[in-house]
Every structure is written in structure tokens, then in C-alpha cells.
Design an enzyme around this catalytic site. Sequence first.
Site, PDB file in Angstrom:
ATOM      1  N   ARG A  21       0.859  -1.176   0.000  1.00  0.00           N
ATOM      2  CA  ARG A  21       0.000   0.000   0.000  1.00  0.00           C
ATOM      3  C   ARG A  21       0.898   1.229   0.000  1.00  0.00           C
ATOM      4  O   ARG A  21       1.967   1.232   0.626  1.00  0.00           O
ATOM      5  CB  ARG A  21      -0.913   0.029   1.229  1.00  0.00           C
ATOM      6  CG  ARG A  21      -2.083  -0.949   1.180  1.00  0.00           C
ATOM      7  CD  ARG A  21      -3.116  -0.590   0.106  1.00  0.00           C
ATOM      8  NE  ARG A  21      -4.268  -1.482   0.085  1.00  0.00           N
ATOM      9  CZ  ARG A  21      -4.434  -2.492  -0.779  1.00  0.00           C
ATOM     10  NH1 ARG A  21      -3.508  -2.771  -1.681  1.00  0.00           N
ATOM     11  NH2 ARG A  21      -5.529  -3.221  -0.747  1.00  0.00           N
ATOM     12  N   GLU A  51      -2.824   7.827  -3.933  1.00  0.00           N
ATOM     13  CA  GLU A  51      -3.529   7.360  -5.132  1.00  0.00           C
ATOM     14  C   GLU A  51      -5.049   7.505  -4.950  1.00  0.00           C
ATOM     15  O   GLU A  51      -5.529   7.397  -3.808  1.00  0.00           O
ATOM     16  CB  GLU A  51      -3.137   5.906  -5.474  1.00  0.00           C
ATOM     17  CG  GLU A  51      -3.626   4.877  -4.483  1.00  0.00           C
ATOM     18  CD  GLU A  51      -3.176   3.465  -4.843  1.00  0.00           C
ATOM     19  OE1 GLU A  51      -1.971   3.207  -4.929  1.00  0.00           O
ATOM     20  OE2 GLU A  51      -4.063   2.623  -5.028  1.00  0.00           O
ATOM     21  N   HIS A  89      -1.282   0.597  -9.423  1.00  0.00           N
ATOM     22  CA  HIS A  89      -1.891  -0.361  -8.470  1.00  0.00           C
ATOM     23  C   HIS A  89      -2.525  -1.539  -9.229  1.00  0.00           C
ATOM     24  O   HIS A  89      -3.713  -1.814  -9.084  1.00  0.00           O
ATOM     25  CB  HIS A  89      -2.941   0.341  -7.584  1.00  0.00           C
ATOM     26  CG  HIS A  89      -3.341  -0.468  -6.391  1.00  0.00           C
ATOM     27  ND1 HIS A  89      -3.802   0.098  -5.218  1.00  0.00           N
ATOM     28  CD2 HIS A  89      -3.365  -1.817  -6.176  1.00  0.00           C
ATOM     29  CE1 HIS A  89      -4.099  -0.854  -4.352  1.00  0.00           C
ATOM     30  NE2 HIS A  89      -3.839  -2.036  -4.911  1.00  0.00           N
TER      31      HIS A  89
END
Length: 387
Positions: free
Chosen positions: A207, A236, A253
Site C-alpha cells: 500500500r 492514489e 496499483h
Amino acid sequence: MHIVADDNIPLLNAFFSGHGRLSVFPGRQLKAVDLMDADVLLVRSVTWVDEALLSGTPVRFVGTCTIGTDHLDLAWLASAGIQVASAPGCNARGVVEYVLSCLLTLAERTGQRWQERVVGIVGVGQVGSRLAATLAALGVSTLLCDPLRAEAGEPGFVGLEELLARADVVSCHVPLSASGAHATRHLFGEQRLQSLRQGAWLINSSRGPVIDAGALEHVLSQRNDLQVALDVWEEEPLVSSSLAARCALATPHVAGYSLDGKLRGTEQIYQAFCDYLGEPFQHQLANLAPLTGQARLELAASPPADWALQKALRCVYDVRDDDARMRQMLQQAQTAPDSAAACRTGFDRLRKNYPLRREAPLLSIGLSSAASADLKTWLQAAGFSLD
Ligand SMILES: NC(=O)c1ccc[n+]([C@@H]2O[C@H](COP(=O)([O-])OP(=O)(O)OC[C@H]3O[C@@H](n4cnc5c(N)ncnc54)[C@H](O)[C@@H]3O)[C@@H](O)[C@H]2O)c1
Ligand SMILES: O=C(O)[C@H](O)[C@H](O)COP(=O)(O)O
């Protein structure tokens, strides 16, 4: 029953339509008002599920078709008596293939042999342990750091500072946690980033906030020996274009974005939902998975093992393609009147329109009997089907 779901969940109808009415929404836009008569909420990682979203709604079951659960307020959900399910390990193989692709690419660019680098794995759960097993089978030395497993008495782990001092590659696979003895938010701050070995490669597909983005950008402005691959970003879908420019690889991602990983995520949540209802499973992924994207690779009589492994890995996933699409999106966003908004939209568009990607077992490899034993072992270690 009314089931409200993120429109990015594949096979939603096939698995869930027999259980009631289905409504779909873009995950980031879901609001409490959309849930006023919902019994079930199915999300992926972009919907923040908390008291503000659910209190006052009849939702009793929340399923996230993802590995990560940091977008769920688990404490509040438990206190409200709402059943929660996630999909452990569903896309772990995709992430391993992403890391392998990063290793191949960084090796090619730096002229080093990735198999000779010591790979430090931080967080050795579903993803980290699969990565460790794959690398070990490929003959790569690994160092493992997982203080929770070490404290539970399991052998074979080193501390993070030792790992940073000894690893040539650091690949991060921790969950995002803000509190507790082993909180991972900003696990990598200025000091730890500065302590990376000369010429180290740092890969983060866990993450974004696990790395302090400001500190990383500062360290990269001082050290051009480091190679950094980021799949996840602190803010993000907003990406710092100056940080991305300093990264060797930048992706939106998508490390675990194989179709297989997404489908398994849906199936795991379907199964958890059936368990919640006390009903048997009516559907199985094996009968529903689309028959697209399978491929075959014929290898010459006795190809060099390194070359053949690289070719096979690149047939299933090539991080350079995702990196190129992301950089093009960032470049276009820069010239837009509102570049932050354009970046957020562009990031989500890349994920929504992600190209078909199947995992290694969907690539069958034709090998002649002259192929070396090493090559067979390596291809099998990486998950390919051989015949
Ligand atoms: N980029 C992607 O597409 C993608 C895909 C899948 C998962 N993820 C992320 O990767 C994370 C890890 O996935 P997983 O399935 O392996 O999770 P997991 O829960 O199975 O394993 C995480 C491991 O990290 C360990 N850990 C916790 N705190 C730690 C710390 N401070 N230092 C070292 N280790 C620590 C845990 O003990 C556990 O063994 C997920 O939580 C998710 O956020 C990202
Ligand atoms: O946690 C996970 O499983 C991954 O990060 C997953 O790939 C996220 O995908 P998303 O939910 O954002 O579509």
C-alpha cells in the site's frame, strides 16, 4: 435481498444474481444514500466502508473481493454486528509475477543478474511467502522479515534493520496499519530509505502509505544508485509526477490485476456469503471462468535456461507495458487544465480498462526432451504448465 456492488467486480451476475436484486456503482462514488435498502455490500479496495457509509442502512454483510482490508473500518463493523469477509491470497500469484517482472526489467537495465541478488521480503504472508518459495525454487537467496510471525515463535526471520543492511532487493508485502507495535504506515521513512544498500532495488506493491512518499522523493534526489518500482502511491489515485519520474518503474496499483486474481476474489466472497446464509455453493469458478487469454509457447530444443525463463515470464506479464501506459497518462495529465483531477481519472481509467492478463498456469510451454533439467525446474517453480 438487495445486493449493492462495485461495478469492477467480475462475474457478479453469475455468482450473485440468484440471491436477489443487484445494483452496481463505481466503487469510489458509492454513498450512504445508495445503500438505504441494501442488505449486502460488495466492494473492492477503493470504497471506504465505515460508520458514515453504513450506519442507518440495513446492510448486514460486507464482502471485499480483495486481499487488503485497510479500506474497511473493521472495529466499527464488528461493533455494529456486520459480517465482514475478504479474499485472502486471491491475487497473490499476480503480485509474485509482477515482482518477477520487476526483477527481470531492473536486471536488464542495470546489467546485473537478478538471480545473484539477495532479495529481502518484508511481510511474509500470502504474497510474501509465495514470493519467497518461488525465489527459493529459482535458486535466489532471500531474507525474510515478519516480526509478527517471529514473535509467534516461527524460525527463519530477521529484523528490518538487518534486512536493509544485507538485501540487494527489498520487496514490501505488509498490510497497511496505522497503529500497534508493528504499524506499517511510513514503515519506510527517510532513515530506513537512506539505509538501503548502495545500488539497492526497492519494490512496493503493498500500500502507498507504507513508504513516506516525501522522504522517498528526497532520498532519490540525493541517491541515483537506487532503483525503485512503485505500484502503489501514498495519495492514489493522485500520483506525484515528480516522484514517478524518479522511479524506475511506475504502475497504477495493478500488481495483482490478473483476471484470475480478480475472479478468485469474487468466488471467495461468494463462498463467504453462502456460508453467512448457511447455504451450499451453487456455482464454481472452474465452471464460469472465461476461456480467453490461454497461450502456448514453443521453446527451441535446448534454449539457455535464463533466456527461456525470461521469455516465459514476459509472455504472462511485462511490467514495462503498465509502466509505459502510466507514464503516458501522467504526461497527458500534466498538460490538462486541472492536472490533479486528470491524474485521478487517468489512474482509475487504466485500472478499469486493464488489458486481459492471465497467470502462469494458463501459459502452456512446449519443451523438447533436450531441455535442461534446470530449465524444467525453474519453469515449474514459476508456475508454468509443461508438456
Ligand atoms: N498492489 C496490489 O495489486 C496488491 C495485491 C494484493 C495485495 N496487496 C497488498 O499487499 C498486502 C499484503 O498481502 P498479503 O496477502 O501477503 O497479506 P497477509 O496478511 O497474508 O500478509 C501480510 C504479512 O505482513 C506481516 N506484517 C504485518 N506487519 C508487519 C511489519 N511491520 N513488518 C513486517 N511484516 C509485517 C504479517 O504478519 C503478515 O504475515 C495486502 O494487505 C495488500 O494491502 C496489494
Ligand atoms: O488488496 C488487493 O487485493 C489489491 O490491492 C487489489 O488488486 C486492489 O484492486 P482494486 O480493489 O483496487 O480493484
